[in-house]
Design a protein around this motif. Sequence first.
Motif, PDB file in Angstrom:
ATOM      1  N   GLY A   1      23.167  -4.058 -49.102  1.00 57.05           N
ATOM      2  CA  GLY A   1      22.071  -4.708 -48.399  1.00 57.05           C
ATOM      3  C   GLY A   1      22.571  -5.720 -47.389  1.00 57.05           C
ATOM      4  O   GLY A   1      23.730  -6.129 -47.413  1.00 57.05           O
ATOM      5  N   ILE A   2      21.679  -6.113 -46.481  1.00 55.18           N
ATOM      6  CA  ILE A   2      22.000  -7.072 -45.428  1.00 55.18           C
ATOM      7  C   ILE A   2      20.945  -8.161 -45.420  1.00 55.18           C
ATOM      8  O   ILE A   2      19.757  -7.886 -45.562  1.00 55.18           O
ATOM      9  CB  ILE A   2      22.046  -6.377 -44.053  1.00 55.18           C
ATOM     10  N   SER A   3      21.392  -9.410 -45.239  1.00 51.36           N
ATOM     11  CA  SER A   3      20.450 -10.515 -45.125  1.00 51.36           C
ATOM     12  C   SER A   3      20.676 -11.240 -43.807  1.00 51.36           C
ATOM     13  O   SER A   3      21.776 -11.253 -43.272  1.00 51.36           O
ATOM     14  CB  SER A   3      20.604 -11.488 -46.303  1.00 51.36           C
ATOM     15  N   GLY A   4      19.630 -11.815 -43.287  1.00 54.47           N
ATOM     16  CA  GLY A   4      19.698 -12.530 -42.026  1.00 54.47           C
ATOM     17  C   GLY A   4      18.426 -12.295 -41.241  1.00 54.47           C
ATOM     18  O   GLY A   4      17.549 -11.544 -41.665  1.00 54.47           O
ATOM     19  N   GLU A   5      18.335 -12.928 -40.096  1.00 51.22           N
ATOM     20  CA  GLU A   5      17.139 -12.807 -39.263  1.00 51.22           C
ATOM     21  C   GLU A   5      17.011 -11.377 -38.751  1.00 51.22           C
ATOM     22  O   GLU A   5      17.936 -10.828 -38.176  1.00 51.22           O
ATOM     23  CB  GLU A   5      17.238 -13.776 -38.083  1.00 51.22           C
ATOM     24  N   ARG A   6      15.854 -10.793 -38.992  1.00 53.10           N
ATOM     25  CA  ARG A   6      15.616  -9.417 -38.552  1.00 53.10           C
ATOM     26  C   ARG A   6      14.691  -9.436 -37.342  1.00 53.10           C
ATOM     27  O   ARG A   6      13.558  -9.870 -37.435  1.00 53.10           O
ATOM     28  CB  ARG A   6      15.001  -8.589 -39.670  1.00 53.10           C
ATOM     29  N   ARG A   7      15.222  -8.976 -36.233  1.00 55.68           N
ATOM     30  CA  ARG A   7      14.437  -8.822 -35.015  1.00 55.68           C
ATOM     31  C   ARG A   7      15.128  -7.766 -34.171  1.00 55.68           C
ATOM     32  O   ARG A   7      16.263  -7.373 -34.448  1.00 55.68           O
ATOM     33  CB  ARG A   7      14.278 -10.139 -34.276  1.00 55.68           C
ATOM     34  N   THR A   8      14.479  -7.322 -33.135  1.00 55.68           N
ATOM     35  CA  THR A   8      15.024  -6.282 -32.279  1.00 55.68           C
ATOM     36  C   THR A   8      16.337  -6.748 -31.648  1.00 55.68           C
ATOM     37  O   THR A   8      16.431  -7.867 -31.156  1.00 55.68           O
ATOM     38  CB  THR A   8      14.007  -5.920 -31.173  1.00 55.68           C
ATOM     39  N   ILE A   9      17.326  -5.877 -31.688  1.00 57.14           N
ATOM     40  CA  ILE A   9      18.611  -6.180 -31.054  1.00 57.14           C
ATOM     41  C   ILE A   9      18.596  -5.549 -29.662  1.00 57.14           C
ATOM     42  O   ILE A   9      18.401  -4.342 -29.518  1.00 57.14           O
ATOM     43  CB  ILE A   9      19.799  -5.621 -31.869  1.00 57.14           C
ATOM     44  N   LEU A  10      18.778  -6.381 -28.648  1.00 56.49           N
ATOM     45  CA  LEU A  10      18.792  -5.917 -27.266  1.00 56.49           C
ATOM     46  C   LEU A  10      20.224  -5.627 -26.833  1.00 56.49           C
ATOM     47  O   LEU A  10      21.172  -6.118 -27.431  1.00 56.49           O
ATOM     48  CB  LEU A  10      18.167  -6.975 -26.355  1.00 56.49           C
ATOM     49  N   SER A  11      20.366  -4.829 -25.778  1.00 54.14           N
ATOM     50  CA  SER A  11      21.692  -4.493 -25.275  1.00 54.14           C
ATOM     51  C   SER A  11      22.478  -5.747 -24.930  1.00 54.14           C
ATOM     52  O   SER A  11      21.962  -6.656 -24.287  1.00 54.14           O
ATOM     53  CB  SER A  11      21.585  -3.605 -24.035  1.00 54.14           C
ATOM     54  N   GLY A  12      23.720  -5.798 -25.404  1.00 54.33           N
ATOM     55  CA  GLY A  12      24.576  -6.954 -25.164  1.00 54.33           C
ATOM     56  C   GLY A  12      24.433  -8.037 -26.208  1.00 54.33           C
ATOM     57  O   GLY A  12      25.222  -8.974 -26.238  1.00 54.33           O
ATOM     58  N   ASP A  13      23.425  -7.930 -27.071  1.00 56.01           N
ATOM     59  CA  ASP A  13      23.231  -8.917 -28.136  1.00 56.01           C
ATOM     60  C   ASP A  13      24.343  -8.826 -29.176  1.00 56.01           C
ATOM     61  O   ASP A  13      24.832  -7.744 -29.485  1.00 56.01           O
ATOM     62  CB  ASP A  13      21.899  -8.696 -28.867  1.00 56.01           C
TER      63      ASP A  13
ATOM     64  N   ASP B   1      25.334  -2.035 -27.484  1.00 54.61           N
ATOM     65  CA  ASP B   1      25.623  -1.881 -26.061  1.00 54.61           C
ATOM     66  C   ASP B   1      24.883  -0.649 -25.548  1.00 54.61           C
ATOM     67  O   ASP B   1      25.250   0.486 -25.870  1.00 54.61           O
ATOM     68  CB  ASP B   1      27.130  -1.738 -25.839  1.00 54.61           C
ATOM     69  N   LEU B   2      23.836  -0.899 -24.760  1.00 55.96           N
ATOM     70  CA  LEU B   2      23.024   0.199 -24.224  1.00 55.96           C
ATOM     71  C   LEU B   2      23.809   1.043 -23.229  1.00 55.96           C
ATOM     72  O   LEU B   2      23.627   2.256 -23.156  1.00 55.96           O
ATOM     73  CB  LEU B   2      21.764  -0.371 -23.558  1.00 55.96           C
ATOM     74  N   ASN B   3      24.718   0.417 -22.466  1.00 56.68           N
ATOM     75  CA  ASN B   3      25.475   1.139 -21.436  1.00 56.68           C
ATOM     76  C   ASN B   3      26.308   2.276 -22.017  1.00 56.68           C
ATOM     77  O   ASN B   3      26.330   3.373 -21.477  1.00 56.68           O
ATOM     78  CB  ASN B   3      26.375   0.188 -20.640  1.00 56.68           C
ATOM     79  N   ASP B   4      27.026   2.027 -23.104  1.00 56.63           N
ATOM     80  CA  ASP B   4      27.806   3.114 -23.706  1.00 56.63           C
ATOM     81  C   ASP B   4      27.135   3.654 -24.972  1.00 56.63           C
ATOM     82  O   ASP B   4      27.729   4.399 -25.727  1.00 56.63           O
ATOM     83  CB  ASP B   4      29.261   2.702 -23.974  1.00 56.63           C
ATOM     84  N   ARG B   5      25.871   3.259 -25.178  1.00 55.31           N
ATOM     85  CA  ARG B   5      25.037   3.737 -26.300  1.00 55.31           C
ATOM     86  C   ARG B   5      25.771   3.603 -27.636  1.00 55.31           C
ATOM     87  O   ARG B   5      25.834   4.532 -28.426  1.00 55.31           O
ATOM     88  CB  ARG B   5      24.594   5.176 -26.075  1.00 55.31           C
ATOM     89  N   SER B   6      26.343   2.416 -27.864  1.00 54.48           N
ATOM     90  CA  SER B   6      27.115   2.229 -29.092  1.00 54.48           C
ATOM     91  C   SER B   6      26.609   1.044 -29.903  1.00 54.48           C
ATOM     92  O   SER B   6      25.986   0.123 -29.377  1.00 54.48           O
ATOM     93  CB  SER B   6      28.592   2.027 -28.775  1.00 54.48           C
ATOM     94  N   LEU B   7      26.886   1.111 -31.170  1.00 58.72           N
ATOM     95  CA  LEU B   7      26.613   0.032 -32.104  1.00 58.72           C
ATOM     96  C   LEU B   7      27.936  -0.267 -32.799  1.00 58.72           C
ATOM     97  O   LEU B   7      28.541   0.626 -33.383  1.00 58.72           O
ATOM     98  CB  LEU B   7      25.563   0.473 -33.133  1.00 58.72           C
ATOM     99  N   LYS B   8      28.393  -1.517 -32.685  1.00 58.91           N
ATOM    100  CA  LYS B   8      29.668  -1.911 -33.281  1.00 58.91           C
ATOM    101  C   LYS B   8      29.402  -2.910 -34.399  1.00 58.91           C
ATOM    102  O   LYS B   8      28.629  -3.846 -34.240  1.00 58.91           O
ATOM    103  CB  LYS B   8      30.576  -2.551 -32.235  1.00 58.91           C
TER     104      LYS B   8
END
Length: 91
Positions: free
Chosen positions: A6-18, A46-53
């Motif tokens: 599980g993950i805890s923390g503030e949940r809100r939409t992640i925008l590109s570059g966030d 990162d929306l530009n390279d469509r990746s989630l790191k």
Amino acid sequence: TIRSLGISGERRTILSGDTRQFKAKVRLELGGISQDLEIPIEIVYDLNDRSLKIESEFKVSLDAHKLERPEFLWLKTDDTVRLEVKFQTIL
């Protein structure tokens, strides 16, 4: 093996570059011994390279997992080792 519990923390939409910091509850298995941990994680979208790191860094005791500490000549490593985890997915 590392498994997310599980993950805890503030949940809100992640925008590109966030970049967001969270705490992840994980089960770490080393040497046949499991240990539940809470570790810091960083997520970058990162929306530009469509990746989630996803990256994390934390310390683990070798003795707690009954692992022999590596040694060179007469020098033994510390009981605590730093683990660095990096994961990237293309969306």
